[in-house]
Design a protein around this motif. Structure first.
Motif, PDB file in Angstrom:
ATOM      1  N   HIS A 170       0.820  -1.217   0.000  1.00  0.00           N
ATOM      2  CA  HIS A 170       0.000   0.000   0.000  1.00  0.00           C
ATOM      3  C   HIS A 170       0.859   1.275   0.000  1.00  0.00           C
ATOM      4  O   HIS A 170       0.513   2.269  -0.647  1.00  0.00           O
TER       5      HIS A 170
ATOM      6  N   HIS B 146       1.100   4.292  -2.835  1.00  0.00           N
ATOM      7  CA  HIS B 146       0.878   5.735  -2.635  1.00  0.00           C
ATOM      8  C   HIS B 146       1.914   6.551  -3.402  1.00  0.00           C
ATOM      9  O   HIS B 146       1.643   7.673  -3.828  1.00  0.00           O
TER      10      HIS B 146
ATOM     11  N   GLY C 130      -2.377   8.382   6.972  1.00  0.00           N
ATOM     12  CA  GLY C 130      -2.973   8.325   8.302  1.00  0.00           C
ATOM     13  C   GLY C 130      -2.199   7.416   9.241  1.00  0.00           C
ATOM     14  O   GLY C 130      -2.172   7.626  10.453  1.00  0.00           O
TER      15      GLY C 130
ATOM     16  N   GLY D 281      -0.793  12.152   9.513  1.00  0.00           N
ATOM     17  CA  GLY D 281      -2.255  12.152   9.387  1.00  0.00           C
ATOM     18  C   GLY D 281      -2.933  11.900  10.719  1.00  0.00           C
ATOM     19  O   GLY D 281      -3.966  12.495  11.040  1.00  0.00           O
TER      20      GLY D 281
ATOM     21  N   ASP E 245      -5.619  14.132  12.682  1.00  0.00           N
ATOM     22  CA  ASP E 245      -6.897  13.592  13.153  1.00  0.00           C
ATOM     23  C   ASP E 245      -7.074  13.798  14.656  1.00  0.00           C
ATOM     24  O   ASP E 245      -8.161  14.136  15.128  1.00  0.00           O
TER      25      ASP E 245
ATOM     26  N   GLY F 229      -7.908  15.969   8.916  1.00  0.00           N
ATOM     27  CA  GLY F 229      -6.981  16.683   8.027  1.00  0.00           C
ATOM     28  C   GLY F 229      -7.648  17.743   7.156  1.00  0.00           C
ATOM     29  O   GLY F 229      -7.268  18.921   7.215  1.00  0.00           O
TER      30      GLY F 229
ATOM     31  N   ASP G 119      -7.090  21.824   7.390  1.00  0.00           N
ATOM     32  CA  ASP G 119      -6.612  22.478   6.164  1.00  0.00           C
ATOM     33  C   ASP G 119      -7.505  23.685   5.836  1.00  0.00           C
ATOM     34  O   ASP G 119      -7.029  24.792   5.564  1.00  0.00           O
TER      35      ASP G 119
ATOM     36  N   GLY H 128      -2.418  10.502   2.034  1.00  0.00           N
ATOM     37  CA  GLY H 128      -3.527  11.424   2.268  1.00  0.00           C
ATOM     38  C   GLY H 128      -3.120  12.838   2.648  1.00  0.00           C
ATOM     39  O   GLY H 128      -3.740  13.806   2.193  1.00  0.00           O
TER      40      GLY H 128
ATOM     41  N   ASN I 101      -2.752  18.222   1.585  1.00  0.00           N
ATOM     42  CA  ASN I 101      -2.769  19.451   2.398  1.00  0.00           C
ATOM     43  C   ASN I 101      -2.208  20.673   1.648  1.00  0.00           C
ATOM     44  O   ASN I 101      -1.090  20.642   1.125  1.00  0.00           O
TER      45      ASN I 101
ATOM     46  N   ASP J 284      -6.605   7.186  -0.224  1.00  0.00           N
ATOM     47  CA  ASP J 284      -6.648   5.795  -0.678  1.00  0.00           C
ATOM     48  C   ASP J 284      -7.586   5.578  -1.874  1.00  0.00           C
ATOM     49  O   ASP J 284      -8.703   6.096  -1.884  1.00  0.00           O
TER      50      ASP J 284
HETATM   51  O1  KG4 Z   1      -3.467   7.816   2.745  1.00  0.00           O
HETATM   52  P1  KG4 Z   1      -4.764   7.928   3.454  1.00  0.00           P
HETATM   53  O2  KG4 Z   1      -6.003   8.207   2.652  1.00  0.00           O
HETATM   54  O3  KG4 Z   1      -5.063   6.637   4.296  1.00  0.00           O
HETATM   55  C1  KG4 Z   1      -4.047   5.911   4.935  1.00  0.00           C
HETATM   56  O4  KG4 Z   1      -3.394   5.082   4.234  1.00  0.00           O
HETATM   57  O5  KG4 Z   1      -3.861   6.181   6.127  1.00  0.00           O
HETATM   58  O6  KG4 Z   1      -4.559   9.070   4.551  1.00  0.00           O
HETATM   59  C2  KG4 Z   1      -5.586   9.456   5.408  1.00  0.00           C
HETATM   60  C3  KG4 Z   1      -5.077  10.605   6.258  1.00  0.00           C
HETATM   61  C4  KG4 Z   1      -6.015  11.009   7.376  1.00  0.00           C
HETATM   62  O7  KG4 Z   1      -5.274  11.089   8.569  1.00  0.00           O
HETATM   63  C5  KG4 Z   1      -6.504  12.394   6.919  1.00  0.00           C
HETATM   64  O8  KG4 Z   1      -6.827  13.253   8.007  1.00  0.00           O
HETATM   65  C6  KG4 Z   1      -5.328  12.889   6.147  1.00  0.00           C
HETATM   66  O9  KG4 Z   1      -4.868  11.772   5.430  1.00  0.00           O
HETATM   67  N1  KG4 Z   1      -5.681  13.966   5.210  1.00  0.00           N
HETATM   68  C7  KG4 Z   1      -5.223  15.240   5.317  1.00  0.00           C
HETATM   69  C8  KG4 Z   1      -5.846  15.982   4.282  1.00  0.00           C
HETATM   70  N2  KG4 Z   1      -6.645  15.122   3.567  1.00  0.00           N
HETATM   71  C9  KG4 Z   1      -6.522  13.900   4.154  1.00  0.00           C
HETATM   72  N3  KG4 Z   1      -4.379  15.799   6.184  1.00  0.00           N
HETATM   73  C10 KG4 Z   1      -4.112  17.102   6.062  1.00  0.00           C
HETATM   74  N4  KG4 Z   1      -4.675  17.879   5.113  1.00  0.00           N
HETATM   75  C11 KG4 Z   1      -5.540  17.378   4.201  1.00  0.00           C
HETATM   76  N5  KG4 Z   1      -6.082  18.159   3.264  1.00  0.00           N
END
Ligand code: KG4
Ligand code: ZN
Length: 352
Positions: free
Chosen positions: A116, A120, A142, A169, A173, A186, A190, A281, A285, A313
């Motif tokens: 995974h 990314h 995250g 992340g 959160d 997140g 933002d 994720g 930002n 994801d």
């Molecule tokens: O990569 P992802 O979709 O899932 C994992 O593999 O963990 O990441 C999710 C994380 C969450 O903690 C979310 O709050 C964060 O990405 N996230 C952000 C933003 N969009 C998603 N953090 C900061 N700013 C954003 N715009």
């Protein structure tokens, strides 16, 4: 140009709360569908693994059908199936892997269990074309925050450093929760940070001091920052002052993004690799993107960052990595393929 001879890869993602399916040929995304169970987790303030697994079960077949329909393709057109086999939530991963195995068996296609985290990073190729390796990658999701040296996206990734406590992340959160904002925090931080003053509160930037440069140069720590935000909120409340959420969001966000961007640029300069790719994720930002644009431009580093919808994801990232794996002629995984919730980033394809 992508040749028609390049294999068509179906990618399946189910490691957390998004069920994603996509079709990729070479570096071209042909069809793509994501179903999210995030709304079911909001009231718990975080992902509930059992709820996520059940949602994947319900979503997997319709999501596959939508992706195939969008691409105007059928399973008969597919040359190989790639699925996230780790890291992630075990029960959630199992749904995607079981589906991928069933499809591989029923349609007689090779199966690839892929990482995974590497996915990314790989997804950027769908937008900006093939990588010029080696590259430095900053992976911010995250569950993970890592600096990587990518010599070959399908075969050779080295972990330079990572978080010693919370992921970036996760910090977003947790701080969002502290500020009374919904999960996932997140995007809310933002958005609110745009109305706040990033210099209002001087939050700590851990592991950036001279004394850390030996042992922790490529590592991160965000749990102290989260505690500092918590103490600040408590102090304001105890003093009877209104908590200024936009200022806290902006100051917290700047502390995280300052450290992430500074270390990523430092890794490029130290390793003499003037190419940086961002994934995960948190790469969505706005402030992180600004910092990185400024700092990579100043340092003469070429930066690649995918559009926001590809950062969180999805199945496209898995298909994108799968396409690279298949292109290199790597042997498929066994049909006994197991999930591995702690799969390290250096293991890009899981054999069994
Ligand atoms: O990569 P992802 O979709 O899932 C994992 O593999 O963990 O990441 C999710 C994380 C969450 O903690 C979310 O709050 C964060 O990405 N996230 C952000 C933003 N969009 C998603 N953090 C900061 N700013 C954003 N715009
Ligand atoms: Zn992820």
């Amino acid at each position: 140009m992508v040749g028609v001879t390049e294999p068509l890869v179906l990618g399946i993602e189910s490691s957390c709360d998004e069920t994603g399916v996509a079709l990729v040929r070479g570096t071209q995304l042909l069809g793509h569908s994501v179903a999210s169970s995030v709304d079911e987790h909001v009231r718990f303030g975080g992902v509930v693994p059992e709820v996520a697994s059940r949602a994947h079960l319900e979503a997997i077949v319709p999501t596959l059908d939508r992706a195939l329909a969008e691409a105007d393709l059928t399973m008969a057109d597919v040359d190989a199936i790639a699925v996230t086999s780790g890291p992630g939530l075990t029960g959630a991963l199992l749904v995607g892997v079981a589906a991928a195995k069933a499809l591989a068996l029923a349609h007689n296609k090779p199966l690839f269990g892929v990482n995974h985290l590497a996915a990314h990073v790989a997804v950027d190729q769908l937008e900006h074309g093939r990588f010029a390796e080696p590259m430095i990658a900053l992976l911010v999701s995250g569950g993970h925050t890592e600096l990587l040296k990518v010599d070959d996206i399908a075969t050779d990734i080295t972990l330079l450093g990572g978080t010693i406590d919370d992921a970036a992340g996760e910090a977003f959160d947790k701080v969002a929760r502290l500020l009374g904002l919904p999960y996932p925090g997140g995007p809310h931080i933002d958005r609110l940070a745009r109305e706040g003053d990033p210099k209002a509160i001087d939050f700590p930037r851990a592991l950036t001091h001279a004394k850390d440069s030996e042992r922790y140069r490529w590592d991160f720590s965000f749990s102290g920052l989260k505690s500092a935000v918590s103490r600040h909120v408590q102090r304001e409340q105890a003093a009877g002052r209104a908590v200024n959420v936009p200022d806290i969001a902006a100051s917290f966000q700047d502390a995280v993004c300052d450290v992430l961007s500074r270390k990523a640029v430092d890794a490029c300069l130290h390793h003499e690799i003037p190419r940086l790719v961002i994934g995960g994720g948190v790469a969505a930002n706005g402030r992180l993107r600004e910092f990185l644009e400024e700092r990579t431009a100043a340092a003469g580093i070429e930066m690649r960052i995918p559009e926001r919808s590809l950062c969180t994801d999805n199945g496209a990232m898995v298909a994108a990595l799968g396409a690279e794996v298949v292109r290199r002629g790597i042997e498929p995984s066994s049909l006994e393929l197991a999930v591995d919730s702690g799969l390290p980033v250096s293991q890009i394809v899981a054999r069994v």
